[in-house]
Structure formats: structure tokens, C-alpha cells
Design a protein around this motif. Structure first.
Motif, PDB file in Angstrom:
ATOM      1  N   TYR A  72       0.814  -1.211   0.000  1.00 35.38           N
ATOM      2  CA  TYR A  72       0.000   0.000   0.000  1.00 35.38           C
ATOM      3  C   TYR A  72       0.850   1.264   0.000  1.00 35.38           C
ATOM      4  O   TYR A  72       0.395   2.317  -0.436  1.00 35.38           O
ATOM      5  N   GLU A  73       2.105   1.180   0.459  1.00 36.41           N
ATOM      6  CA  GLU A  73       2.957   2.369   0.488  1.00 36.41           C
ATOM      7  C   GLU A  73       3.244   2.863  -0.925  1.00 36.41           C
ATOM      8  O   GLU A  73       3.308   4.064  -1.169  1.00 36.41           O
ATOM      9  N   GLU A  74       3.419   1.945  -1.866  1.00 38.50           N
ATOM     10  CA  GLU A  74       3.632   2.338  -3.251  1.00 38.50           C
ATOM     11  C   GLU A  74       2.421   3.113  -3.761  1.00 38.50           C
ATOM     12  O   GLU A  74       2.563   4.119  -4.450  1.00 38.50           O
ATOM     13  N   GLN A  75       1.227   2.630  -3.405  1.00 35.71           N
ATOM     14  CA  GLN A  75      -0.007   3.311  -3.793  1.00 35.71           C
ATOM     15  C   GLN A  75      -0.058   4.709  -3.178  1.00 35.71           C
ATOM     16  O   GLN A  75      -0.416   5.674  -3.843  1.00 35.71           O
ATOM     17  N   LEU A  76       0.319   4.834  -1.908  1.00 29.38           N
ATOM     18  CA  LEU A  76       0.315   6.146  -1.247  1.00 29.38           C
ATOM     19  C   LEU A  76       1.256   7.121  -1.946  1.00 29.38           C
ATOM     20  O   LEU A  76       0.915   8.288  -2.151  1.00 29.38           O
ATOM     21  N   LEU A  77       2.442   6.643  -2.314  1.00 26.61           N
ATOM     22  CA  LEU A  77       3.398   7.528  -2.976  1.00 26.61           C
ATOM     23  C   LEU A  77       2.893   7.950  -4.353  1.00 26.61           C
ATOM     24  O   LEU A  77       3.099   9.091  -4.771  1.00 26.61           O
TER      25      LEU A  77
END
Length: 85
Positions: A39-44
Motif C-alpha cells: 500500500y505504500e507504493e499506492q500512497l506515494l
């Protein structure tokens, strides 16, 4: 998370985690993986498409995009870890 199941002097310790906690014989070792959560990739990516969104806004956009529910405090921690202020 792994549990170290040994006593203060290396002797074996038995019992459940709550029992070990009460007896002060439970030791939790946290090993960071060094990997980003998916999900961190999505947030970035969201930062590029929604640069003016609030933390709560990013949390809601993430929930809509992935179905994953996390707290806005988690979004804040993740952004801070990646140098986003």
C-alpha cells in the motif's frame, strides 16, 4: 513477530505468551524487513495525482483504490518515513 522462548539465563521457558508475559519471561523480537508494504507504493503514487489531499484524504483514496483500511496516522508515519512533510 517472533517470540524468544528462553529464560533469563538461557533455560527453556514453557507456557503461553500471556503466562510468559506475567512471569516476565516473554521477549518479543521485532525484525524490520526493510521492504515497503504494497500500500505504500499506492500512497506515494497518490501524492503525484492528489498533491493537495490531506492525510485523511489520502487514507480515504487508498481505501477506495485498494479496499484496505488503515488509519490516517499510519499514512502520516509512512509519508514521514519517505521524507514527505
Amino acid at each position: 513477530m517472533s517470540f524468544l522462548r528462553s529464560g533469563r539465563h538461557g533455560e527453556a521457558v514453557s507456557g503461553t505468551a500471556p503466562q510468559q508475559h506475567r512471569n516476565n519471561t516473554l521477549h518479543v523480537l521485532v525484525k524490520p524487513t526493510g521492504r515497503m508494504a504494497a500500500y505504500e507504493e499506492q500512497l506515494l503514487k497518490q501524492l503525484e495525482t492528489h498533491p493537495n489531499a490531506t492525510l485523511t484524504g489520502h487514507f480515504r483514496i487508498l481505501e477506495e483504490a485498494t479496499g484496505l483500511t488503515i488509519w490516517f496516522e499510519t499514512v502520516d508515519r509512512d509519508f514521514t518515513r519517505h521524507g514527505v512533510t
